[in-house]
Scaffold this motif. Structure first.
Motif, PDB file in Angstrom:
ATOM      1  N   ALA A  12     -48.464  36.588  76.689  1.00  0.00           N
ATOM      2  CA  ALA A  12     -48.072  37.431  77.824  1.00  0.00           C
ATOM      3  C   ALA A  12     -46.965  36.712  78.589  1.00  0.00           C
ATOM      4  CB  ALA A  12     -49.265  37.718  78.733  1.00  0.00           C
ATOM      5  N   PRO A  13     -45.703  36.971  78.260  1.00  0.00           N
ATOM      6  CA  PRO A  13     -44.599  36.276  78.918  1.00  0.00           C
ATOM      7  C   PRO A  13     -44.615  36.477  80.433  1.00  0.00           C
ATOM      8  CG  PRO A  13     -43.825  37.514  77.007  1.00  0.00           C
ATOM      9  CD  PRO A  13     -45.243  37.921  77.249  1.00  0.00           C
ATOM     10  N   THR A  14     -44.343  35.411  81.162  1.00  0.00           N
ATOM     11  CA  THR A  14     -44.274  35.481  82.621  1.00  0.00           C
ATOM     12  C   THR A  14     -43.008  36.212  83.050  1.00  0.00           C
ATOM     13  OG1 THR A  14     -43.099  33.378  82.770  1.00  0.00           O
ATOM     14  CG2 THR A  14     -45.515  33.286  82.781  1.00  0.00           C
ATOM     15  N   THR A  15     -42.937  36.510  84.327  1.00  0.00           N
ATOM     16  CA  THR A  15     -41.741  37.181  84.853  1.00  0.00           C
ATOM     17  C   THR A  15     -40.504  36.318  84.659  1.00  0.00           C
ATOM     18  OG1 THR A  15     -43.112  38.285  86.527  1.00  0.00           O
ATOM     19  CG2 THR A  15     -40.727  38.241  86.903  1.00  0.00           C
ATOM     20  N   PHE A  16     -40.674  34.994  84.891  1.00  0.00           N
ATOM     21  CA  PHE A  16     -39.555  34.085  84.708  1.00  0.00           C
ATOM     22  C   PHE A  16     -39.097  34.067  83.255  1.00  0.00           C
ATOM     23  CE2 PHE A  16     -38.154  29.847  83.320  1.00  0.00           C
ATOM     24  CZ  PHE A  16     -36.999  29.713  84.090  1.00  0.00           C
TER      25      PHE A  16
ATOM     26  N   SER B 119     -39.530  36.377  80.932  1.00  0.00           N
ATOM     27  CA  SER B 119     -38.906  37.652  80.583  1.00  0.00           C
ATOM     28  C   SER B 119     -37.485  37.720  81.123  1.00  0.00           C
ATOM     29  CB  SER B 119     -39.738  38.811  81.145  1.00  0.00           C
ATOM     30  OG  SER B 119     -41.044  38.819  80.595  1.00  0.00           O
ATOM     31  N   GLY B 120     -37.299  37.216  82.344  1.00  0.00           N
ATOM     32  CA  GLY B 120     -35.957  37.202  82.924  1.00  0.00           C
ATOM     33  C   GLY B 120     -35.024  36.276  82.174  1.00  0.00           C
ATOM     34  N   LEU B 121     -35.562  35.114  81.733  1.00  0.00           N
ATOM     35  CA  LEU B 121     -34.755  34.168  80.971  1.00  0.00           C
ATOM     36  C   LEU B 121     -34.298  34.779  79.655  1.00  0.00           C
ATOM     37  CD1 LEU B 121     -33.608  31.322  80.449  1.00  0.00           C
ATOM     38  CD2 LEU B 121     -35.850  30.702  79.490  1.00  0.00           C
TER      39      LEU B 121
END
Length: 430
Positions: free
Chosen positions: A35-39, A41-43
């Motif tokens: 489950a990728p974090t928001t950071f 996913s943004g990266l």
């Protein structure tokens, strides 16, 4: 006396190679996150934008570089008949390589696939995932392909990125330019030489950022691939990639044996184009890097860099002689179908005959096999599986394509010109 040799890290080839390895490694590590974090996913989104922007910049240079190179390479020569002879020689080498690879692939892969035993549950899941939008028969017909070679609007064809019609129109223009008076011919050649030289400077600027662009592309690719390449998919990957690597290595062996150019120089010229090709999975996108390597390292004449290389990048896909055979054997195993020797030979022969007629539609090379699969009793849905699994093998397919393109450019250059080029390089080093 101090050592003034430049650092290896300043080499474009080293930078893009490090970018590819580092990006794939980081991407595979990130793929472990369920489950990728928001950071995160943004990266990944940012890297996707950076990588896409860089590859768009590379593609931006293709048409403005190919057109003047072709015109100068053809019309700038002293003898148009010799240029035509070079083209015929290039097609001869393409055909020879295709036949050799098709025979090699059909022989080796058929023996290799005899050892494959598939898990029924895994094959069921793969078959259920098959999705393919089969184009109309007219879209894959010989008639449509032939008509597409004559663009109604060459400018629109260039804007759409359909390189083959642009190349054919440019060749027609270049041969016609060779027939006009000396004054208008010289004026146009001066302009196009200046344009090609300017575009090569632009290419060098863009490739200087190749380490960053390839790192971004490879990170996103590695994260999407993950490490789940086991079982039937892993076997397909292994056979496909191994055969492509052997064929690529075979080209280097021929270079070393024939000694037309030093194989170390050939390898050095190929590094940037190979890494760009693997990172972008596009031999067309690697064409500027190929031209740069052929010009700066191998010192090939304009006929090779401006005529043979663009021609090969437009029409020559050596990989089809391998992946058509491997794909057919894999789909036959997946669906429990016995692929006869005659049908396997038909697949191999078709990969050679239809190599130069790939339609200009997404996944055109694979969709071209739709009528072939129907004729030999393989389910057309299997092509959808091959398209879905094509991301990783496509990196090595592109590697073989760009290597074979440079090989044909070297082999069609007369030995005398190659010797003169090497002598020039040696004198400059002294």
């Amino acid at each position: 006396m101090s050592d003034t040799r430049p650092s290896p890290l300043r080499s474009t080839g080293v930078q893009v190679s490090l970018g590819l390895v580092a990006g794939l490694t980081l991407g595979l590590l990130l793929s472990r996150e369920s489950a990728p974090t928001t950071f995160l996913s943004g990266l990944l989104a940012t890297l996707d934008v950076v990588g896409t922007a860089w590859i768009n910049a590379v593609r931006m240079t293709v048409i403005p570089l190919v057109v003047p190179l072709l015109i100068v390479g053809v019309a700038g020569g002293d003898d148009l008949k010799s240029t035509g002879a070079v083209g015929a020689k290039a097609f001869g080498w393409m055909l020879l390589l295709l036949v050799a690879c098709a025979l090699f692939s059909a022989t080796v892969s058929s023996l290799w696939f005899e050892s494959l035993v598939l898990d029924p549950a895994a094959t069921t899941r793969l078959r259920e995932s098959a999705r393919i939008d089969v184009p109309t028969a007219d879209a894959l017909s010989v008639r449509t392909f032939l008509l597409s070679l004559i663009p109604l609007n060459p400018i629109k064809a260039a804007a759409d990125g359909t390189l083959l019609p642009v190349v054919l129109f440019t060749l027609l223009y270049a041969f016609a330019l060779g027939r006009v008076g000396e004054a208008p011919r010289a004026a146009q050649l001066t302009f196009f030489r200046g344009m090609s030289d300017t575009m090569l400077v632009v290419v060098r600027w863009i490739l200087a950022l190749g380490g960053i662009g390839i790192f971004a592309l490879a990170t996103v690719l590695g994260q999407k691939l993950g490490t789940n390449v086991l079982g039937a998919i892993g076997f397909y990957f292994m056979v496909n990639i191994a055969l492509h690597l052997v064929a690529t290595a075979g080209i280097y062996v021929i270079i070393a044996v024939t000694r037309r150019v030093p194989w170390r120089d050939f390898a050095r010229a190929m590094v940037p184009a190979s890494v760009v090709g693997m990172g972008t999975r596009s031999s067309l996108a690697s064409l500027p890097a190929m031209v740069k390597g052929a010009t700066d390292v191998l010192r090939l004449p304009p006929t090779a860099t401006g005529f043979v290389l663009p021609l090969c990048a437009s029409v020559f896909k050596l990989t089809s002689a391998i992946y058509w055979v491997v794909g057919a054997l894999f789909i036959a195993k997946l669906y429990g179908i016995d692929l006869s020797t005659a049908n396997l030979a038909l697949v191999a022969a078709s990969s050679v005959v239809l190599n130069f007629s790939t339609p200009g539609i997404p996944s055109g090379g694979m969709l071209l096999q739709v009528p072939l699969y129907s004729s030999i009793g393989l389910p057309v849905e299997g092509i959808g599986i091959l398209i879905a699994l094509d991301t990783l093998p496509d990196m090595f397919k592109t590697l073989l394509n760009v290597t074979s393109d440079m090989f044909v450019a070297v082999m069609t250059t007369p030995r005398e010109q190659l010797k003169d080029s090497r002598a020039e390089v040696s004198s400059r080093r002294v």
